[in-house]
Write a protein that holds these residues in place. Structure first.
Motif, PDB file in Angstrom:
ATOM      1  N   LEU A   1      21.746 -19.726 -52.476  1.00 57.50           N
ATOM      2  CA  LEU A   1      22.742 -19.640 -53.495  1.00 57.50           C
ATOM      3  C   LEU A   1      24.227 -20.251 -53.017  1.00 57.50           C
ATOM      4  O   LEU A   1      24.969 -20.982 -53.662  1.00 57.50           O
ATOM      5  CB  LEU A   1      23.262 -18.169 -53.809  1.00 57.50           C
ATOM      6  CG  LEU A   1      22.070 -17.655 -54.714  1.00 57.50           C
ATOM      7  CD1 LEU A   1      22.341 -16.170 -55.032  1.00 57.50           C
ATOM      8  CD2 LEU A   1      22.233 -18.244 -56.271  1.00 57.50           C
ATOM      9  N   GLU A   2      24.266 -20.073 -51.617  1.00 55.37           N
ATOM     10  CA  GLU A   2      25.458 -20.700 -51.020  1.00 55.37           C
ATOM     11  C   GLU A   2      25.379 -22.048 -50.677  1.00 55.37           C
ATOM     12  O   GLU A   2      26.165 -22.939 -50.451  1.00 55.37           O
ATOM     13  CB  GLU A   2      25.814 -19.995 -49.549  1.00 55.37           C
ATOM     14  CG  GLU A   2      26.159 -18.489 -49.901  1.00 55.37           C
ATOM     15  CD  GLU A   2      25.402 -17.504 -48.682  1.00 55.37           C
ATOM     16  OE1 GLU A   2      25.510 -17.808 -47.586  1.00 55.37           O
ATOM     17  OE2 GLU A   2      24.738 -17.056 -49.216  1.00 55.37           O
ATOM     18  N   ARG A   3      24.153 -22.594 -50.417  1.00 55.15           N
ATOM     19  CA  ARG A   3      23.656 -23.925 -49.940  1.00 55.15           C
ATOM     20  C   ARG A   3      23.717 -24.911 -51.253  1.00 55.15           C
ATOM     21  O   ARG A   3      24.160 -26.212 -51.041  1.00 55.15           O
ATOM     22  CB  ARG A   3      22.097 -24.044 -49.633  1.00 55.15           C
ATOM     23  CG  ARG A   3      21.785 -25.319 -49.433  1.00 55.15           C
ATOM     24  CD  ARG A   3      22.315 -26.227 -48.039  1.00 55.15           C
ATOM     25  NE  ARG A   3      21.787 -27.380 -48.081  1.00 55.15           N
ATOM     26  CZ  ARG A   3      22.021 -28.498 -48.843  1.00 55.15           C
ATOM     27  NH1 ARG A   3      22.834 -28.429 -49.764  1.00 55.15           N
ATOM     28  NH2 ARG A   3      21.297 -29.618 -48.563  1.00 55.15           N
ATOM     29  N   SER A   4      23.779 -24.172 -52.532  1.00 50.24           N
ATOM     30  CA  SER A   4      23.853 -25.143 -53.649  1.00 50.24           C
ATOM     31  C   SER A   4      25.091 -25.345 -54.132  1.00 50.24           C
ATOM     32  O   SER A   4      25.901 -24.198 -54.531  1.00 50.24           O
ATOM     33  CB  SER A   4      22.784 -24.494 -54.797  1.00 50.24           C
ATOM     34  OG  SER A   4      22.953 -25.074 -56.047  1.00 50.24           O
ATOM     35  N   ASP A   5      25.383 -26.450 -54.952  1.00 50.91           N
ATOM     36  CA  ASP A   5      26.379 -26.608 -55.666  1.00 50.91           C
ATOM     37  C   ASP A   5      26.217 -26.295 -57.272  1.00 50.91           C
ATOM     38  O   ASP A   5      27.303 -25.940 -57.852  1.00 50.91           O
ATOM     39  CB  ASP A   5      27.121 -28.095 -55.880  1.00 50.91           C
ATOM     40  CG  ASP A   5      27.401 -28.489 -54.508  1.00 50.91           C
ATOM     41  OD1 ASP A   5      28.000 -27.781 -53.664  1.00 50.91           O
ATOM     42  OD2 ASP A   5      27.388 -29.685 -53.865  1.00 50.91           O
TER      43      ASP A   5
ATOM     44  N   PRO B   1      16.063 -23.178 -60.221  1.00 55.74           N
ATOM     45  CA  PRO B   1      14.948 -23.556 -61.111  1.00 55.74           C
ATOM     46  C   PRO B   1      13.794 -24.731 -61.051  1.00 55.74           C
ATOM     47  O   PRO B   1      12.693 -24.940 -61.006  1.00 55.74           O
ATOM     48  CB  PRO B   1      15.510 -23.356 -62.487  1.00 55.74           C
ATOM     49  CG  PRO B   1      16.664 -22.738 -62.257  1.00 55.74           C
ATOM     50  CD  PRO B   1      17.115 -23.238 -60.867  1.00 55.74           C
ATOM     51  N   ARG B   2      14.982 -25.789 -60.394  1.00 56.86           N
ATOM     52  CA  ARG B   2      14.055 -27.100 -60.176  1.00 56.86           C
ATOM     53  C   ARG B   2      13.342 -27.061 -58.910  1.00 56.86           C
ATOM     54  O   ARG B   2      11.974 -27.399 -58.970  1.00 56.86           O
ATOM     55  CB  ARG B   2      15.161 -28.319 -60.007  1.00 56.86           C
ATOM     56  CG  ARG B   2      14.392 -29.581 -60.043  1.00 56.86           C
ATOM     57  CD  ARG B   2      15.075 -30.726 -59.148  1.00 56.86           C
ATOM     58  NE  ARG B   2      16.077 -31.181 -60.480  1.00 56.86           N
ATOM     59  CZ  ARG B   2      17.560 -31.139 -59.990  1.00 56.86           C
ATOM     60  NH1 ARG B   2      17.879 -30.687 -58.811  1.00 56.86           N
ATOM     61  NH2 ARG B   2      18.416 -31.360 -60.986  1.00 56.86           N
ATOM     62  N   ALA B   3      13.770 -26.526 -57.974  1.00 58.98           N
ATOM     63  CA  ALA B   3      12.648 -26.069 -56.819  1.00 58.98           C
ATOM     64  C   ALA B   3      11.600 -25.300 -56.981  1.00 58.98           C
ATOM     65  O   ALA B   3      10.500 -25.570 -56.347  1.00 58.98           O
ATOM     66  CB  ALA B   3      13.496 -25.391 -55.707  1.00 58.98           C
TER      67      ALA B   3
ATOM     68  N   ALA C   1      16.345 -16.110 -59.142  1.00 63.92           N
ATOM     69  CA  ALA C   1      17.777 -16.146 -58.523  1.00 63.92           C
ATOM     70  C   ALA C   1      18.692 -17.222 -59.103  1.00 63.92           C
ATOM     71  O   ALA C   1      19.937 -17.085 -59.396  1.00 63.92           O
ATOM     72  CB  ALA C   1      17.666 -16.515 -57.226  1.00 63.92           C
ATOM     73  N   GLY C   2      18.129 -18.420 -59.729  1.00 57.36           N
ATOM     74  CA  GLY C   2      18.649 -19.430 -60.225  1.00 57.36           C
ATOM     75  C   GLY C   2      19.431 -19.177 -61.539  1.00 57.36           C
ATOM     76  O   GLY C   2      20.349 -19.332 -62.014  1.00 57.36           O
ATOM     77  N   ALA C   3      18.537 -18.118 -62.346  1.00 57.24           N
ATOM     78  CA  ALA C   3      19.092 -17.663 -63.618  1.00 57.24           C
ATOM     79  C   ALA C   3      20.017 -16.537 -63.519  1.00 57.24           C
ATOM     80  O   ALA C   3      21.170 -16.489 -64.539  1.00 57.24           O
ATOM     81  CB  ALA C   3      17.802 -17.231 -64.316  1.00 57.24           C
TER      82      ALA C   3
ATOM     83  N   ASP D   1      16.845 -11.377 -55.093  1.00 56.14           N
ATOM     84  CA  ASP D   1      15.723 -12.362 -55.436  1.00 56.14           C
ATOM     85  C   ASP D   1      15.300 -13.076 -54.364  1.00 56.14           C
ATOM     86  O   ASP D   1      14.137 -13.252 -53.886  1.00 56.14           O
ATOM     87  CB  ASP D   1      15.801 -13.156 -56.772  1.00 56.14           C
ATOM     88  CG  ASP D   1      15.668 -12.253 -58.024  1.00 56.14           C
ATOM     89  OD1 ASP D   1      15.067 -11.030 -58.042  1.00 56.14           O
ATOM     90  OD2 ASP D   1      16.372 -12.523 -59.074  1.00 56.14           O
ATOM     91  N   LEU D   2      16.267 -13.779 -53.870  1.00 49.85           N
ATOM     92  CA  LEU D   2      16.167 -14.906 -52.670  1.00 49.85           C
ATOM     93  C   LEU D   2      15.675 -14.026 -51.348  1.00 49.85           C
ATOM     94  O   LEU D   2      14.810 -14.376 -50.432  1.00 49.85           O
ATOM     95  CB  LEU D   2      17.164 -15.600 -52.346  1.00 49.85           C
ATOM     96  CG  LEU D   2      17.523 -16.719 -53.627  1.00 49.85           C
ATOM     97  CD1 LEU D   2      18.812 -17.519 -53.035  1.00 49.85           C
ATOM     98  CD2 LEU D   2      16.343 -17.591 -53.870  1.00 49.85           C
ATOM     99  N   VAL D   3      16.319 -12.885 -51.195  1.00 52.08           N
ATOM    100  CA  VAL D   3      15.924 -11.816 -50.112  1.00 52.08           C
ATOM    101  C   VAL D   3      14.474 -11.586 -49.999  1.00 52.08           C
ATOM    102  O   VAL D   3      13.890 -11.605 -48.984  1.00 52.08           O
ATOM    103  CB  VAL D   3      16.905 -10.855 -49.979  1.00 52.08           C
ATOM    104  CG1 VAL D   3      16.477  -9.915 -48.849  1.00 52.08           C
ATOM    105  CG2 VAL D   3      18.407 -11.104 -49.499  1.00 52.08           C
TER     106      VAL D   3
END
Length: 327
Positions: A223-227, A234-236, A294-296, A302-304
């Motif tokens: 979440l911190e890595r993404s702009d 979701p793309r990943a 997590a993207g939504a 969710d990422l943990v």
């Protein structure tokens, strides 16, 4: 118009195995997609991130075209590759083979293909070509992209000329079985051991089982890595589950390959590897679902959880490959 007769354009899930299937069936060798993938020692893992990248990439297979080279070497097939910086020569290479009745494999950037449903640059895409007329090329791509399809010759030329990550210079290739048809069954164990050795002994820490361990540490920070987490995550997840991987980042394909092998070879090591890859495949689909969630939601929990499953996957896949290396 020039068209190769008798091409079986059966489409599969993954691009390189789909193209290989077309070329090999024309030579009289009909193998399942999972067998093509496994005999090509196709399974791998890479966690790829750099300052130049907008977002990290998780890869589940060996680099583009390595699968084709592996398969040709293993089965004693003659692989003839054409590469050139000249678009004109690149086209002549392909047209001459099709005029002579040979289907041809092409490596290109999918972005420029008319029929492609998602416009993203991917220079490692592989298709089989079996005909052309004044305006269009006749190709076989994956089932999700439509199987037997056509694309304009101008777009095909741009796709073959594209430069950037994973691209090749107007690469075309043919496969021939020079000494009669090989017996794939005799080559199963060497293919599995080659794959296991590379996975267990990666030269750098972001490959193989170590790479999955690295992903376990990094994914919880995505979440911190993404702009733009609402788009990147979701793309990943789609890239893991749907983008020609056969599901579960190619683990479904490798599980099915090991199941096919276990019917041919009686080995407890093989049965262990198959069982563990069945478990791993289900867990990779869970990871993809958690990344999408997590993207939504924008929730790190969710990422943990995805990171925790990736820790388990690093161990499970290491144990699977250790068993398979003992074949």
């Amino acid at each position: 118009m020039s068209m190769v007769e008798g091409v079986d354009g059966r489409a599969m899930q993954h691009c390189e195995t789909t193209a290989l299937g077309v070329l090999l069936r024309h030579e009289g060798l009909d193998l399942s997609e999972s067998m093509l993938f496994g005999l090509g020692s196709g399974l791998s893992f890479i966690y790829w991130d750099s300052k130049a990248m907008g977002f990290p990439f998780l890869g589940g297979r060996v680099k583009p075209f390595e699968l084709t080279r592996n398969l040709a070497t293993l089965l004693g097939l003659e692989l003839v590759v054409g590469e050139t910086t000249s678009p004109r020569k690149g086209w002549q290479n392909v047209a001459a083979l099709i005029d002579a009745g040979r289907p041809v494999g092409l490596q290109l950037d999918s972005y420029h293909l008319d029929y492609f449903s998602t416009k993203v640059h991917f220079g490692g895409h592989v298709v089989a070509m079996y005909g052309y007329d004044e305006e269009n090329a006749y190709l076989v791509d994956t089932a999700p992209q439509g199987g037997a399809v056509t694309t304009g010759l101008a777009g095909l030329a741009r796709a073959r000329a594209e430069r950037g990550p994973m691209t090749a210079r107007h690469r075309s290739f043919t496969l021939t079985a020079p000494g009669g048809l090989p017996s794939p069954q005799d080559r199963i164990i060497p293919a599995i051991k080659t794959c296991a050795d590379a996975f267990l002994n990666p030269p750098i820490a972001n490959l193989g089982h170590r790479g999955i361990g690295k992903a376990a540490q990094q994914v919880p920070k995505w979440l911190e890595r993404s702009d733009d987490p609402g788009e990147d995550l979701p793309r990943a997840a789609v890239l893991m589950e749907k983008a020609g991987t056969g599901g579960a980042l190619f683990r479904n394909l490798y599980r099915d390959f090991l199941a096919e092998c276990a019917q041919l070879i009686d080995s407890r090591h093989l049965r262990t590897g198959h069982s563990l890859y069945g478990e791993a495949a289900g867990l990779w689909s869970q990871v993809a679902a958690l990344v999408a969630a997590a993207g939504a939601s924008g929730e790190a929990a969710d990422l943990v959880q995805a990171g925790s499953i990736l820790h388990d996957l690093s161990r499970i896949e290491r144990e699977a490959m250790q068993a398979l290396s003992m074949l």
